[in-house]
Design a protein around this motif. Structure first.
Motif, short mmCIF file in Angstrom:
data_model
loop_
_atom_site.label_atom_id
_atom_site.label_comp_id
_atom_site.label_asym_id
_atom_site.label_seq_id
_atom_site.Cartn_x
_atom_site.Cartn_y
_atom_site.Cartn_z
N GLY A 59 58.50 -1.16 -33.19
CA GLY A 59 58.31 -1.34 -31.75
C GLY A 59 59.47 -2.06 -31.10
N LYS A 60 60.11 -2.94 -31.84
CA LYS A 60 61.26 -3.67 -31.32
C LYS A 60 62.55 -2.86 -31.44
CE LYS A 60 59.63 -8.35 -32.36
NZ LYS A 60 59.94 -9.56 -33.16
N GLY A 61 62.46 -1.71 -32.08
CA GLY A 61 63.65 -0.90 -32.27
C GLY A 61 64.48 -1.30 -33.46
N ASP A 62 63.94 -2.18 -34.32
CA ASP A 62 64.67 -2.62 -35.50
C ASP A 62 64.31 -1.67 -36.65
OD1 ASP A 62 65.87 -3.89 -37.62
OD2 ASP A 62 65.11 -5.89 -37.12
N GLN A 86 62.71 -3.33 -26.12
CA GLN A 86 63.99 -3.02 -25.51
C GLN A 86 64.20 -1.52 -25.28
OE1 GLN A 86 66.03 -5.40 -24.32
NE2 GLN A 86 64.39 -6.80 -24.95
N ASP A 87 63.63 -0.68 -26.16
CA ASP A 87 63.91 0.75 -26.01
C ASP A 87 63.29 1.31 -24.74
OD1 ASP A 87 61.36 0.38 -27.07
OD2 ASP A 87 61.38 2.30 -28.13
N LEU A 88 62.07 0.83 -24.37
CA LEU A 88 61.44 1.31 -23.14
C LEU A 88 62.20 0.83 -21.90
CD1 LEU A 88 57.63 0.98 -23.96
CD2 LEU A 88 58.96 3.08 -23.68
N ILE A 89 62.71 -0.39 -21.95
CA ILE A 89 63.51 -0.89 -20.82
C ILE A 89 64.77 -0.03 -20.66
CG2 ILE A 89 64.90 -2.83 -20.00
CD1 ILE A 89 62.84 -4.69 -21.32
N ALA A 90 65.42 0.27 -21.79
CA ALA A 90 66.63 1.09 -21.75
C ALA A 90 66.34 2.49 -21.21
CB ALA A 90 67.24 1.19 -23.15
N GLU A 137 60.32 4.84 -7.79
CA GLU A 137 59.14 3.96 -7.78
C GLU A 137 58.45 3.94 -9.14
OE1 GLU A 137 56.55 5.29 -4.70
OE2 GLU A 137 58.03 4.98 -3.09
N THR A 138 58.42 5.07 -9.77
CA THR A 138 57.74 5.16 -11.07
C THR A 138 58.50 4.39 -12.14
OG1 THR A 138 56.89 7.35 -10.47
CG2 THR A 138 56.86 6.78 -12.80
N PHE A 139 59.84 4.51 -12.17
CA PHE A 139 60.63 3.79 -13.18
C PHE A 139 60.57 2.27 -12.95
CE2 PHE A 139 63.13 7.91 -13.53
CZ PHE A 139 62.58 8.25 -14.75
N LEU A 140 60.53 1.85 -11.71
CA LEU A 140 60.42 0.42 -11.41
C LEU A 140 59.06 -0.11 -11.85
CD1 LEU A 140 62.15 0.27 -7.90
CD2 LEU A 140 63.02 -0.67 -10.06
N GLU A 141 58.01 0.68 -11.61
CA GLU A 141 56.66 0.27 -12.06
C GLU A 141 56.65 0.19 -13.59
OE1 GLU A 141 51.98 1.78 -11.95
OE2 GLU A 141 53.51 2.93 -10.88
N MET A 142 57.36 1.10 -14.21
CA MET A 142 57.43 1.12 -15.66
C MET A 142 58.02 -0.19 -16.19
SD MET A 142 59.67 3.77 -18.00
CE MET A 142 60.01 3.42 -19.72
N ILE A 143 59.12 -0.63 -15.59
CA ILE A 143 59.78 -1.87 -16.02
C ILE A 143 58.83 -3.05 -15.88
CG2 ILE A 143 61.61 -3.51 -15.44
CD1 ILE A 143 63.38 -1.09 -14.80
N SER A 144 57.99 -3.04 -14.85
CA SER A 144 57.09 -4.17 -14.59
C SER A 144 55.98 -4.31 -15.62
CB SER A 144 56.47 -4.03 -13.20
OG SER A 144 55.53 -2.96 -13.17
N VAL A 145 55.67 -3.23 -16.36
CA VAL A 145 54.56 -3.31 -17.32
C VAL A 145 55.02 -3.35 -18.76
CG1 VAL A 145 52.99 -2.10 -15.73
CG2 VAL A 145 54.25 -0.79 -17.45
N ILE A 146 56.33 -3.18 -19.01
CA ILE A 146 56.82 -3.14 -20.39
C ILE A 146 56.65 -4.52 -21.02
CG2 ILE A 146 58.84 -2.86 -21.86
CD1 ILE A 146 59.88 -0.82 -19.83
#
Length: 880
Positions: free
Chosen positions: A640-643, A823-827, A809-818
């Protein structure tokens, strides 16, 4: 036998002689080998007995013909025809070779017309065709007509399965009558047949002379005489309801042109009689059983088809039971009043009432196993066999009724333990046709026989033995999923019995041992019900250790169903109790599940805290199974952490341990996560190998949850390889399983994947439908990573449709719930925003966002790193 001309006189003295001895007309007929119809005609003066029967009557009563009124109105006709109780049957005696007058060399004889001889004891044909027996009748006709060894055919089956009905149908079949042109003889034996009387009756039909008959004093002598009398005639001999091999063989008196049909409830007897193997008559299917009920009580089935179907299943499709019930329902429904129909159906819903439903029968149609005074019912038919058994064998039969009835089977080992008997007793029950063999070492009891036996069960210790045996069995085989599957119906029935009888200790032990199997199969509602019963039992007996085990699995179910708050409550309560007990094994298990719950909430720090403590305890107590489970969870955290490197290290270590202990469930899930690890790095071929190997194991052990996940993962691999058709098939099969399980997390994940594939195929409406449902479910269960993943694909859908503001709007909402640390979802969100910025003309921001995303994904060796890198190159080139 002779018809009388002119006025008739009652033979009062004959009637008085019979009634003084308390005999019915049927009993008198049986004693001298004739039919009750003939006796009735003699007493009413309609016909006069022939010399053979006059002598038998005189000898039986010790009186002269005059004292029995047998000399009255004697005016014989030139031709004699024996009347038959069956209007369709014609009895025309044919002179036998033994009784025919010799013809000298210089004498000429006019051939007498040969008429077929149909035994008056052949029961009347059924009013309507048999249901569900068309192929059986055709096969039996072929065997009988074929001649040779197959002409001695045996029918074997349960009491009441319809062996006699089949024989009657065959005896009246026109094709068989044409083939066996000289006639058909019938012998209804039963448990105590009067063989000499029966053979004597056949002798009378075959015109064995009175003088010769009088000289025959044994069954063997009669058999030889009858075979000689039959000679080369083409006849069918039906030997119905044979109970002993000796009785059946005594009736095997046909010549080389004859065929014999033997019916018996005893498998060994049927096998011995039929050289080419007996024909086993099975019960009717549900559909056939309902058809029979509809034939007998059409109005009831039309009104209450569901209840009628339930009755068919309750009696296991046994024709006798269905016939008795159908006749009863028709009688109760004749007024058309719903009240009477409802009452009748309610009565038949009880096993005891079904067994007692009875109907009278005429003397000719009486069941061969029952005497004339006994009404026909399931109870009376089964009791005949039951009464032939020893007390010890009967008690064993009654004890076996605690097992679920057919189609469920039970092992010989279980039968011996529960019935507290030896194998010889089981063999006796099997040979009696009561206990059915299934394979080499399993048995089953038909529903109606189980009902009969259960009503006679007085020794309640059979339940105690069942609970003890099955509890030990589940604990002994908790990882042998195929064995547990085979015994699952019995185990579940045992859990219900333990609950009803308040056997708290065994109930708690058995439920805790069986819960993993139920979860593996995705049977969450069933598992929940039994765990709740076990929790009450553990609390009542103050079994703290048992309470912690029940709470462990209650928490796991709540987690799988997406009820995270409830899962937390159960697991924390269990952990507190386990710490009080100092139970390291249970503490480690609860910590493992709490770690999985924290992971789903995106709480990575808390997840690692739980898992590391659990790992220390597992290693301390040498629990390899728990070790590899926790290593799996740590691998998922690292993934999950991308490691990917650390994730693979944990997972490979866990896989080694799982293979050491041969834990197929853990091997499966570790392969699954190894596939996800290498797939996340873009190594799709290697990922497919891991997933495929894991899917084979998941299917072997029936782990429906992992099957669903693996189908999803294989679909992702197919999608990455742009094989969208296969991807869609994988996703849809996985979604079907996830919906069956009610596993909301995997439903959401599969909907995301389907939405992604539909988007790539430009099926935007369908893609949005999938993603909307996925997002709704992810928000319901509070799975933040799932929400973010759904939003990411939703943002990509908007970009594909050139709806860039919606995408932003959708990508910004995505960042708010990660969750923090993912890190991979933020990227990926940054990559999406970069594409929006480029479309809006903000090339600099697009490049900055893309570069940041590229660096993060590249360091993780993420599968999308190449795509983002190509995007960065494109932006740089266009920017220059």
């Amino acid at each position: 036998m002779q018809e009388q001309k002119g006025p008739t006189r009652l033979r009062v003295r004959l009637t008085e002689a019979r009634t003084q001895r308390g005999w019915s007309q049927l009993e008198l007929a049986e004693k001298i080998g004739t039919t009750p119809v003939n006796v009735s005609r003699w007493e009413r003066g309609i016909t006069r007995p022939d010399p053979y029967f006059r002598k038998k009557l005189c000898d039986l009563f010790g009186k002269s013909e005059e004292q029995l009124d047998l000399l009255l109105n004697i005016e014989p006709l030139a031709t004699s025809i024996a009347p038959s109780p069956n209007p369709a049957a014609l009895l025309s005696p044919v002179p036998s070779p033994a009784s025919a007058s010799p013809v000298g060399r210089n004498q000429s004889a006019t051939p007498e017309p040969v008429h077929p001889l149909y035994d008056p004891f052949i029961p009347l044909p059924p009013a309507k065709p048999l249901v569900g027996r068309e192929q059986t009748v055709a096969d039996l006709k072929q065997r009988l007509i074929a001649g040779g060894s197959v002409a001695l055919t045996a029918l074997n089956g349960l009491p009441g399965v319809g062996k006699t009905a089949l024989s009657i149908a065959l005896a009246h079949d026109e094709e068989l009558r044409s083939h066996f042109r000289d006639g058909i003889l019938w012998a209804g034996l039963g448990p105590e047949p009067n063989l000499q009387n029966m053979l004597s009756r056949w002798g009378s039909l075959l015109n064995v002379s009175p003088a010769e008959s009088a000289a025959l004093s044994s069954v063997e002598a009669w058999a030889r005489t009858l075979r000689s009398a039959i000679g080369s005639r083409h006849m069918l001999l039906v030997i119905d309801d044979a109970w002993s091999l000796e009785d059946a063989l005594a009736c095997k008196v046909g010549g080389p042109q004859c065929a014999h049909l033997v019916t018996t409830r005893f498998p060994a007897l049927a096998t011995h009689v039929a050289a080419d193997g007996a024909t086993v008559i099975r019960e009717l299917s549900d559909e056939e059983g309902l058809q029979l009920l509809r034939q007998l009580a059409p109005g009831v089935v039309e009104r209450e088809e569901r209840k009628a179907h339930n009755l068919v299943q309750a009696v296991g499709g046994l024709p006798l039971a269905l016939t008795l019930m159908g006749n009863y329902l028709r009688k109760e429904a004749y007024t058309g009043r719903q009240r009477r129909i409802t009452t009748a159906l309610e009565r038949l819903s009880h096993a005891e009432e079904r067994l007692q439903i009875s109907e009278p029968h005429g003397p000719i149609e009486s069941h061969p196993s029952l005497n004339a005074e006994t009404s026909l019912s399931l109870q009376s038919v089964f009791a005949v066999t039951d009464q032939q058994l020893s007390r010890a064998v009967r008690q064993a039969l009654y004890a076996l009724s605690v097992f679920p009835a057919k189609p469920t089977s039970f092992s010989e080992e279980a039968a011996l333990a529960v019935a507290h008997c030896d194998v010889t007793t089981l063999d006796v029950l099997a040979d009696a046709g009561i206990l059915e063999s299934v394979g080499s070492d399993r048995y089953t009891l038909h529903q109606t026989i189980a009902d009969y036996a259960h009503l006679h069960l007085e020794d309640q210790t059979a339940y105690t033995r069942l609970i003890a045996y099955m509890t030990h069995y589940v604990e002994e085989h908790r990882k042998d999923y195929e064995l547990l599957e085979q015994e699952s119906t019995i185990i579940l029935a045992t859990l219900d019995i333990a609950h009803e009888q308040e056997r708290h200790e065994e109930l708690v032990r058995a439920v805790i041992a069986f819960a993993p199997f139920l979860l593996l199969r995705g049977l969450y509602p069933i598992a929940l019900r039994h765990l709740q019963h076990a929790l009450v039992a553990a609390q009542a007996s103050k079994d703290t250790h048992g309470i912690t085990g029940v709470l462990l699995y209650l928490g796991e179910i709540a987690q799988k169903q997406g009820n995270y708050a409830q899962a937390e409550t159960h697991l924390q309560e269990g952990l507190a109790l386990a710490r009080q007990l100092g139970d390291k094994e249970r503490i480690s298990a609860l910590l493992n599940n709490l770690g999985g719950l924290a992971l789903r909430r995106g709480e990575y720090a808390q997840t690692e805290t739980y898992l590391q403590e659990g790992l220390v305890l597992a290693r301390e107590i040498g629990d390899k199974e728990r070790n590899c489970n926790i290593l799996k969870m740590l691998g998922i955290v690292a993934l999950g952490k991308g490691d990917y490197i650390q994730a693979e290290s944990y997972l490979q270590e866990g896989l080694v341990l799982a293979r050491e202990v041969e834990d197929r469930e853990q091997i499966c899930v570790l392969l699954l996560n190894l596939g996800a690890t290498v797939g996340g790095q873009g190594k799709h071929t290697q990922a497919e190998v891991y997933f495929s190997d894991a899917l084979v194991i998941a299917r072997q052990i029936g782990h429906r949850e992992w099957m669903s996940v693996l189908l999803s993962n294989l679909g992702e691999v197919a999608g990455e390889l742009e094989n969208y058709t296969d991807a869609k098939i994988y996703f849809q099969e996985g979604l079907m399983l996830a919906r069956q399980l009610g596993h909301r997390e995997w439903i959401s994940a599969l909907l995301i994947n389907l939405g992604k594939i539909m988007c790539k195929q430009r099926a935007y409406v369908q893609a949005e439908k999938y993603l909307l449902e996925s997002l709704h479910i992810a928000k319901l269960i509070g799975r933040s990573q799932m929400i973010a993943s759904a939003l990411y694909e939703y943002g990509n859908l908007y970009i594909a449709q050139e709806k860039y503001e919606n995408a932003k709007e959708t990508f910004l909402e995505m960042i708010s719930v990660i969750p923090k640390g993912v890190q991979d979802l933020i990227a990926l969100a940054q990559y999406g925003l970069s594409q929006v910025a480029e479309q809006n003309g903000n090339r600099q921001m697009a490049l900055e966002l893309a570069t940041t995303s590229m660096i993060t994904l590249g360091s993780m060796e993420h599968r999308d790193a190449k795509e983002v890198s190509a995007w960065v190159s494109y932006l740089k080139n266009t920017h220059e």
